[in-house]
Design an enzyme around this catalytic site. Structure first.
Site, PDB file in Angstrom:
ATOM      1  N   GLU A 193     -10.988  -5.506 -10.218  1.00  0.00           N
ATOM      2  CA  GLU A 193     -10.958  -3.830 -10.495  1.00  0.00           C
ATOM      3  C   GLU A 193     -10.937  -3.733 -11.817  1.00  0.00           C
ATOM      4  O   GLU A 193      -9.985  -2.988 -12.477  1.00  0.00           O
ATOM      5  CB  GLU A 193      -9.636  -3.452 -10.039  1.00  0.00           C
ATOM      6  CG  GLU A 193      -9.624  -3.719  -8.431  1.00  0.00           C
ATOM      7  CD  GLU A 193      -8.105  -3.159  -7.717  1.00  0.00           C
ATOM      8  OE1 GLU A 193      -7.457  -2.822  -8.483  1.00  0.00           O
ATOM      9  OE2 GLU A 193      -8.385  -3.483  -6.608  1.00  0.00           O
ATOM     10  N   GLU A 236     -12.098  -6.590   1.347  1.00  0.00           N
ATOM     11  CA  GLU A 236     -10.654  -5.994   1.691  1.00  0.00           C
ATOM     12  C   GLU A 236     -10.791  -4.796   2.635  1.00  0.00           C
ATOM     13  O   GLU A 236     -10.219  -4.075   2.460  1.00  0.00           O
ATOM     14  CB  GLU A 236      -9.982  -5.698   0.277  1.00  0.00           C
ATOM     15  CG  GLU A 236      -9.771  -6.595  -0.677  1.00  0.00           C
ATOM     16  CD  GLU A 236      -9.064  -6.072  -2.015  1.00  0.00           C
ATOM     17  OE1 GLU A 236      -8.401  -5.145  -1.918  1.00  0.00           O
ATOM     18  OE2 GLU A 236      -9.177  -7.047  -2.798  1.00  0.00           O
TER      19      GLU A 236
HETATM   20  O1  G3I Z   1       7.814  -8.803  -1.700  1.00  0.00           O
HETATM   21  C1  G3I Z   1       8.754  -7.631  -2.280  1.00  0.00           C
HETATM   22  C2  G3I Z   1       9.835  -7.332  -1.418  1.00  0.00           C
HETATM   23  O2  G3I Z   1      10.695  -8.456  -1.788  1.00  0.00           O
HETATM   24  C3  G3I Z   1      10.575  -6.075  -1.729  1.00  0.00           C
HETATM   25  O3  G3I Z   1      11.499  -5.942  -1.051  1.00  0.00           O
HETATM   26  C4  G3I Z   1       9.466  -5.067  -1.331  1.00  0.00           C
HETATM   27  C5  G3I Z   1      10.194  -3.672  -2.191  1.00  0.00           C
HETATM   28  O4  G3I Z   1       9.264  -2.646  -2.016  1.00  0.00           O
HETATM   29  O5  G3I Z   1       8.501  -5.126  -2.317  1.00  0.00           O
HETATM   30  C6  G3I Z   1       7.733  -6.584  -1.929  1.00  0.00           C
HETATM   31  O6  G3I Z   1       6.579  -6.625  -2.591  1.00  0.00           O
HETATM   32  C7  G3I Z   1       5.597  -5.617  -2.432  1.00  0.00           C
HETATM   33  C8  G3I Z   1       4.279  -6.643  -1.987  1.00  0.00           C
HETATM   34  O7  G3I Z   1       3.226  -5.849  -1.819  1.00  0.00           O
HETATM   35  C9  G3I Z   1       4.677  -7.132  -0.531  1.00  0.00           C
HETATM   36  O8  G3I Z   1       4.673  -6.629   0.175  1.00  0.00           O
HETATM   37  C10 G3I Z   1       5.247  -4.769  -3.569  1.00  0.00           C
HETATM   38  O9  G3I Z   1       6.240  -3.921  -4.108  1.00  0.00           O
HETATM   39  C11 G3I Z   1       4.033  -4.080  -3.432  1.00  0.00           C
HETATM   40  O10 G3I Z   1       3.569  -3.662  -4.487  1.00  0.00           O
HETATM   41  C12 G3I Z   1       2.862  -4.984  -3.026  1.00  0.00           C
HETATM   42  O11 G3I Z   1       1.819  -4.361  -2.558  1.00  0.00           O
HETATM   43  C13 G3I Z   1       0.611  -4.864  -2.805  1.00  0.00           C
HETATM   44  C14 G3I Z   1      -0.279  -4.280  -3.705  1.00  0.00           C
HETATM   45  O12 G3I Z   1      -1.654  -4.991  -3.598  1.00  0.00           O
HETATM   46  C15 G3I Z   1       0.098  -4.441  -4.979  1.00  0.00           C
HETATM   47  O13 G3I Z   1      -0.891  -4.016  -6.170  1.00  0.00           O
HETATM   48  C16 G3I Z   1      -0.005  -4.954  -1.271  1.00  0.00           C
HETATM   49  O14 G3I Z   1       0.758  -5.768  -0.377  1.00  0.00           O
HETATM   50  C17 G3I Z   1      -1.413  -5.622  -1.363  1.00  0.00           C
HETATM   51  O15 G3I Z   1      -2.028  -5.383   0.127  1.00  0.00           O
HETATM   52  C18 G3I Z   1      -2.277  -4.663  -2.298  1.00  0.00           C
HETATM   53  O16 G3I Z   1      -3.605  -5.348  -2.351  1.00  0.00           O
HETATM   54  C19 G3I Z   1      -4.578  -4.741  -3.086  1.00  0.00           C
HETATM   55  C20 G3I Z   1      -5.383  -6.107  -3.677  1.00  0.00           C
HETATM   56  O17 G3I Z   1      -4.674  -7.184  -4.310  1.00  0.00           O
HETATM   57  C21 G3I Z   1      -6.420  -5.464  -4.589  1.00  0.00           C
HETATM   58  N1  G3I Z   1      -7.227  -4.468  -3.964  1.00  0.00           N
HETATM   59  C22 G3I Z   1      -6.385  -3.132  -3.627  1.00  0.00           C
HETATM   60  C23 G3I Z   1      -5.361  -3.695  -2.370  1.00  0.00           C
HETATM   61  C24 G3I Z   1      -4.502  -2.512  -1.871  1.00  0.00           C
HETATM   62  O18 G3I Z   1      -3.684  -2.081  -3.070  1.00  0.00           O
END
Ligand code: G3I
Length: 425
Positions: A150, A265
């Site tokens: 990105e 994705e």
């Molecule tokens: O693991 C913690 C957990 O311990 C906590 O309780 C919880 C509270 O919010 O957060 C958890 O972490 C989260 C993590 O996902 C796992 O679920 C993060 O807050 C959250 O920000 C994170 O989001 C991820 C996101 O990227 C962050 O940028 C998404 O799962 C993931 O699907 C998403 O993937 C991205 C690709 O890497 C790049 N392209 C876009 C795509 C979608 O946004």
């Protein structure tokens, strides 16, 4: 004479062997059909974990860590890397004979703080260290890495992303080139990708990505592929929207640069399962139409675990039941035979005039009376092979029944312009 027990066993083996799966057909097509893994499930013991893991290994032949390989989750400090969560996924994949995509090395989000602290020299040194450390750890196990993720701005203007992106603001645009050079040195056998969202269709962001990879190739930077994330919303009518042609046209430009392509994705938001299924179908058909696109990854298993679960964008519902989108993908994989798709509304101004489909007669003609001359129409199958090249004249309709294609899809190109994919239901 077989005893009843053995008969049962034979029946069971035959049934098990005949079980249909995306993986079975993707394997036979040489397609890496992948899924982003919710890492906590891999070592989980609950029923969701068991179901998730069974689906992953039965239906897919490729995995990506949804979060575990991002620097925040690996590189607690420069001297304390912890690969255990990501290693669990890698071990699971290897045990189940699956391929592994790496996601991601250099991104503006989810960074370890130390990695992005310092001046230009420090950030370049940190980036190199991190790439060597992670790619070194997985050398030989990961077939593709998203090296830079990105790099373009959120709004889709085509400018490089500066918001919260220290790589760009502290190092400058050349951070992208440096990342690829470091990555190639770290694992010369790995295919290196630049990965973006909002680039599925032509537009400023897509143009900017094209210009960047072209420049990289011209300068000898080792970039091997372009990842199209494809976080999309379903269009109601894929034919009317020209979905196939739009994506195909866009992907094709990158392929013509000699790069590999990957859908990295995919998820498609929709509350209409039928429309969603039709959209999934088109994405897979476009991907299969490119020999250069051998990776097709869906961003998660179940709707309930999706990063945008309210949009129910995945192919399994919240109870891990396959949705119509799953059936649509399976149908394409089972029968990727090309077909002539003619949109009953297919008409668009081309250099040669309008292309018109006559549904009653199943013909295509050019209807420009003041024609600039005959139009050359080429038709391609879903693997990108040319099915036919014909000359169309205004009063000389082309009978599609003569094209010797099974019902299905094809790309129609008039002169140099891709005009429409159409469908005759
Ligand atoms: O693991 C913690 C957990 O311990 C906590 O309780 C919880 C509270 O919010 O957060 C958890 O972490 C989260 C993590 O996902 C796992 O679920 C993060 O807050 C959250 O920000 C994170 O989001 C991820 C996101 O990227 C962050 O940028 C998404 O799962 C993931 O699907 C998403 O993937 C991205 C690709 O890497 C790049 N392209 C876009 C795509 C979608 O946004």
């Amino acid at each position: 004479m077989l005893k009843p027990f053995y008969l049962l066993l034979v029946c069971f083996i035959i049934t098990a062997d005949a079980q249909e799966s995306l993986r079975k057909y993707a394997d036979s097509l040489g397609l890496n059909i992948g899924v982003a893994i919710r890492e906590s499930y891999i070592t989980g013991t609950g029923s969701s974990a068991t179901t998730h893991n069974n689906i992953v290994k039965t239906e897919f032949n490729t995995v990506v860590c949804e979060n575990a390989m991002k620097s925040q989750n690996l590189a607690y400090s420069k001297t304390t890397y912890n690969f255990s969560t990501a290693d669990n996924v890698v071990d699971f994949a290897i045990a189940n004979k699956m391929k592994i995509r790496g996601h991601t090395l250099v991104w503006y989000r989810q960074n370890a703080q130390w990695l992005i602290s310092g001046d230009r020299e420090m950030l370049l040194a940190n980036m190199k260290y991190h790439i060597e450390k992670v790619m070194g750890h997985y050398r030989g196990k990961i077939y593709q890495w998203d090296v830079v993720n990105e790099p373009f701005d959120e709004a889709g203007s085509g400018k490089f992303r500066t918001d919260n992106n220290p790589w760009q603001t502290v190092i400058g645009e050349d951070y992208i080139d440096s990342a690829f050079v470091y990555a190639h040195a770290a694992d010369p056998g790995c295919k290196l990708y630049i990965n973006e969202f909002g680039t599925t269709f032509p537009g400023p962001k897509s143009e900017a990505l094209y210009d960047k990879v072209k420049e990289m190739l011209d300068n000898g930077i080792p970039v091997h592929g372009v990842g199209f994330q494809c976080h999309e919303g379903a269009v109601e009518d894929t034919v009317a929207a020209g979905l196939y042609a739009g994506i195909k046209y866009n992907f094709n430009r990158f392929a013509e640069l000699g790069l590999d392509l990957a859908v990295t994705e995919l998820d498609i938001q929709s509350s209409d399962p039928k429309a969603q299924a039709d959209n999934y179908r088109v994405y897979l058909q476009v991907a299969l139409s490119f020999p250069q696109c051998r990776t097709f990854v869906i961003w998660g298993v179940s709707d309930k675990d999706s990063w945008r679960s309210s949009g129910t964008p995945l192919i399994y519902d919240g109870n891990f039941k396959p949705k119509p989108a799953y059936d649509a993908l399976l149908a394409v994989l089972k029968d990727p035979t090309p077909v002539v798709l003619v949109d009953r509304r297919a008409r668009r101004l081309t250099k040669a005039g309008y292309l018109v489909y006559d549904r009653a007669n199943n013909t295509v003609r050019v209807n420009d009376p003041s024609s600039n001359g005959p139009a050359i129409m080429e038709m391609f199958d879903l693997r990108g092979a040319r099915i036919a090249k014909v000359t169309l004249r205004a009063n000389n309709p082309l009978p599609l029944s003569s094209m010797k294609t099974a019902p299905g899809t094809a790309l129609i190109r008039v002169k140099d312009e891709v005009v429409r994919i159409a469908r005759d239901k």
